[in-house]
Enzyme design. Structure first.
Site, mmCIF file in Angstrom:
data_model
loop_
_atom_site.group_PDB
_atom_site.id
_atom_site.type_symbol
_atom_site.label_atom_id
_atom_site.label_comp_id
_atom_site.label_asym_id
_atom_site.label_seq_id
_atom_site.Cartn_x
_atom_site.Cartn_y
_atom_site.Cartn_z
ATOM 1 N N TYR A 123 10.115 67.202 44.971
ATOM 2 C CA TYR A 123 10.188 66.370 43.759
ATOM 3 C C TYR A 123 9.381 65.069 43.863
ATOM 4 C CZ TYR A 123 14.130 69.120 41.833
ATOM 5 O OH TYR A 123 14.941 70.105 41.329
ATOM 6 N N HIS A 128 23.434 72.316 34.462
ATOM 7 C CA HIS A 128 23.491 73.223 33.310
ATOM 8 C C HIS A 128 24.914 73.441 32.801
ATOM 9 C CE1 HIS A 128 24.246 76.474 36.248
ATOM 10 N NE2 HIS A 128 24.676 77.197 35.245
ATOM 11 N N GLY A 145 25.582 71.860 29.580
ATOM 12 C CA GLY A 145 25.005 72.459 28.374
ATOM 13 C C GLY A 145 25.831 73.611 27.847
ATOM 14 N N GLU A 185 33.160 83.376 41.459
ATOM 15 C CA GLU A 185 32.135 84.404 41.255
ATOM 16 C C GLU A 185 32.541 85.636 42.029
ATOM 17 O OE1 GLU A 185 27.855 82.375 40.064
ATOM 18 O OE2 GLU A 185 28.315 82.616 42.171
ATOM 19 N N HIS A 245 28.575 70.633 39.178
ATOM 20 C CA HIS A 245 29.141 71.278 37.985
ATOM 21 C C HIS A 245 30.621 70.911 37.763
ATOM 22 C CE1 HIS A 245 25.457 73.389 38.028
ATOM 23 N NE2 HIS A 245 25.806 74.433 38.748
ATOM 24 N N TYR A 298 43.038 78.228 24.941
ATOM 25 C CA TYR A 298 44.370 78.658 24.549
ATOM 26 C C TYR A 298 45.425 77.726 25.100
ATOM 27 C CZ TYR A 298 44.123 81.237 29.026
ATOM 28 O OH TYR A 298 43.963 81.594 30.336
ATOM 29 N N SER A 317 39.648 82.533 20.706
ATOM 30 C CA SER A 317 38.505 83.125 21.399
ATOM 31 C C SER A 317 37.276 82.927 20.547
ATOM 32 C CB SER A 317 38.727 84.619 21.637
ATOM 33 O OG SER A 317 39.765 84.771 22.538
HETATM 34 C C1 BG6 Z 1 24.102 77.393 40.058
HETATM 35 C C2 BG6 Z 1 24.488 77.642 41.478
HETATM 36 O O1 BG6 Z 1 23.904 76.028 39.849
HETATM 37 O O2 BG6 Z 1 25.107 77.866 39.204
HETATM 38 C C3 BG6 Z 1 24.768 79.109 41.718
HETATM 39 O O3 BG6 Z 1 23.445 77.209 42.346
HETATM 40 C C4 BG6 Z 1 25.746 79.644 40.695
HETATM 41 O O4 BG6 Z 1 25.249 79.323 43.032
HETATM 42 C C5 BG6 Z 1 25.329 79.259 39.282
HETATM 43 O O5 BG6 Z 1 25.779 81.059 40.827
HETATM 44 C C6 BG6 Z 1 26.401 79.629 38.279
HETATM 45 O O6 BG6 Z 1 25.934 79.415 36.979
HETATM 46 P P1 BG6 Z 1 26.557 80.228 35.765
HETATM 47 O O7 BG6 Z 1 25.982 79.593 34.544
HETATM 48 O O8 BG6 Z 1 26.165 81.654 35.945
HETATM 49 O O9 BG6 Z 1 28.040 80.064 35.869
#
Ligand code: BG6
Length: 503
Positions: free
Chosen positions: A127, A184, A187, A245, A269, A397, A419
């Site tokens: 960067y 993200h 968003g 996940e 996140h 909910y 939902s």
């Molecule tokens: C990313 C992580 O920022 O977010 C990943 O580096 C993760 O490890 C992903 O799988 C999850 O994003 P989403 O939008 O699929 O929940």
């Protein structure tokens, strides 16, 4: 809306992130007509030597074409030009600048301004270097109006010192309003609802009577009388912010092992979501006011104690050839945060994230305290909960205690369920990246991480991360496809979470 010449430059164009997220999001914006408002060109830049058409071919397979209607695809692809070069090459960036300038001086755009959006889909280690090249060779000095913005992807550093170092280097080149640090999760549609309230909400009572949920509107934190008096330590027992996940680090082991689940998911996140749940009401909906409140709540978090942490690593993680055999990197973590302020003193905020678990889910679960003087023995049924499910199938909910239908006087748990996809059929719920890229074009920084916010986030986790890096805290092994280490459930219990019935 500004008009004129817009150049979107994707650096790292041949990489995974660009292919899977950036270009598809740009395509969706194009499909919905957002990019046509501008005289837009998209430039890809990376080290791989490719012709324009070769890049277009690589991207094409990832563009989300619904119902096999591909009408816009070729038009979109024609907007993309490619320049190859290394990330420290003067020639490469000069050539890129030349390509952008040609677009800017083309007949159509001559009267407009020069707006250059640089999207760094690159490893963070480059960067500062890349920002320096952009600043030196690719900021249009001859143009009187317009802007240059840089979009950066996480991870921003590995700890407080490295993040501060990176911020300082980039801060010397660009002003804070030019820097867009993407998280993200900010968003995602339901996260947005926590801060962008709609103005009304139909009576929960209707649902209590088992009537249709059809009229139920969005439940949002700052616009609902329902929530205002309840959102505090007097009523809330604990808050869980969970990310699971059901797949491991497949293909990303090399990257992941250097970071671990806390740096990959929790410090960014989940902490962002935490801010939105816990922050005070901002003075207004202006991005700066919202970010001011987020910083304040981050600064109110107590240091993390060892007993508030459970780490795990799934069995089989080290089979990945890119992961060292003796890796102690956590792929799972539960961390309990405590906020030292008037609203939240004593309310545990449980942040939990894991790879290779039994399901894919991200949710916020606000659990209320037991009802005092409970004549119906409600606590046996479970507690009131307000749940926001970010994915899969966005929903909100409320878990309520209601009377079981029938002649018996029995209490039971049921849900007021909203939902999204069902309720708003036909309404397109945008992907996180679409919204965030559009925000950068508009210059709206609300959903981006400000420098002081980043610093406050690293301050919370850096001591813990250093203890893990030094091997003072070790992960427990868990089975892939499980709930994670059993100790994490015990920690939840200790934090006051009571398992409820239903979902
Ligand atoms: C990313 C992580 O920022 O977010 C990943 O580096 C993760 O490890 C992903 O799988 C999850 O994003 P989403 O939008 O699929 O929940």
């Amino acid at each position: 809306t500004e008009t004129g010449c817009l150049s979107i430059i994707v650096l790292g164009a041949s990489g995974d992130l660009a292919k899977k997220k950036t270009f598809p999001a740009l395509f969706k914006l194009y499909q919905q007509g957002f990019l046509q408002l501008n005289d837009v060109h998209i430039f890809g830049y990376s080290r791989t030597k490719l012709h324009d058409d070769e890049l277009r071919e690589r991207i094409q397979g990832y563009l989300p074409v619904e119902n096999k209607v591909s009408s816009n695809v070729s038009d979109f692809l024609q907007l993309i030009k490619y320049v190859s070069g290394t990330y420290d090459s003067r020639e490469g960036f000069q050539e890129l600048d030349k390509a952008i300038s040609e677009h800017e001086t083309s007949k159509k755009s001559r009267e407009g301004s020069s707006r250059r959006l640089f999207y760094l889909a690159l490893p963070p280690s480059v960067y500062p270097q890349v920002c320096k090249m952009i600043k030196t060779f690719c900021t249009n000095k001859s143009c009187l109006s317009g802007w240059t913005r840089v979009v950066l992807e996480k991870p921003f550093g590995k700890d407080l010192a490295s993040a501060e170092d990176m911020s300082a280097q980039i801060g010397e080149l660009f002003d804070e309003p030019q820097i867009y640090r993407i998280d993200h999760y900010l968003g995602k549609e339901l996260v947005q609802n926590l801060v962008k309230p709609f103005s009304y909400f139909n009576l929960l009572l209707l649902s209590l009577l088992f009537l249709d949920l059809e009229t139920l509107q969005l439940v949002l934190r700052f616009a609902n009388r329902f929530f205002l008096p309840l959102w505090n330590r007097d009523n809330i027992s604990n808050v869980q912010i969970v990310f699971r996940e059901d797949f491991g680090t497949e293909g990303r082991g090399g990257y992941f092992d250097q970071y671990g689940i806390i740096r990959d998911i929790i410090q960014n996140h989940l902490l962002q979501i935490f801010c939105l749940v816990a922050m005070e009401k901002p003075v207004s909906t202006k991005p700066e006011h919202i970010r001011d409140e987020k910083v304040k709540v981050l600064q109110s978090v107590n240091p993390i104690r060892d007993e508030d942490v459970v780490l795990g690593q799934y069995r089989g993680y080290k089979d990945d050839p890119t992961v060292p055999d003796d890796s102690v990197t956590p792929t799972f973590a539960t961390v309990v945060l405590h906020i030292h302020n008037e609203r939240w003193e004593g309310v545990p905020f449980i942040l939990k994230a894991g790879k290779a678990l039994n399901s894919r889910k991200a949710e916020i679960r606000v659990q209320f305290k037991d009802v005092p003087g409970d004549i119906f023995k409600c606590s046996k049924q479970g507690r009131n909960e307000f749940v926001i499910r970010l994915q899969p199938s966005e929903a909100m909910y409320m878990k309520l205690t209601v009377k079981q239908p029938g002649l018996e006087m029995t209490a039971t748990q049921s849900e007021l369920d909203l939902s999204y996809r069902q309720r708003y059929q036909g309404v397109v719920i945008p992907e996180a990246y679409e919204r965030l890229i559009l925000d950068t074009i508009k210059g709206d920084q609300q959903h981006f991480v400000r420098r002081d916010e980043l610093k406050a986030a690293w301050e919370i986790f850096t001591p813990l991360l250093h203890r893990i890096d030094e091997g003072d805290l070790q992960p427990l092994e868990y089975e892939p496809g499980s709930r994670g280490p059993a100790e994490a459930d015990k920690l939840l219990e200790k934090a006051g979470y009571v398992q409820t019935h239903g979902y």
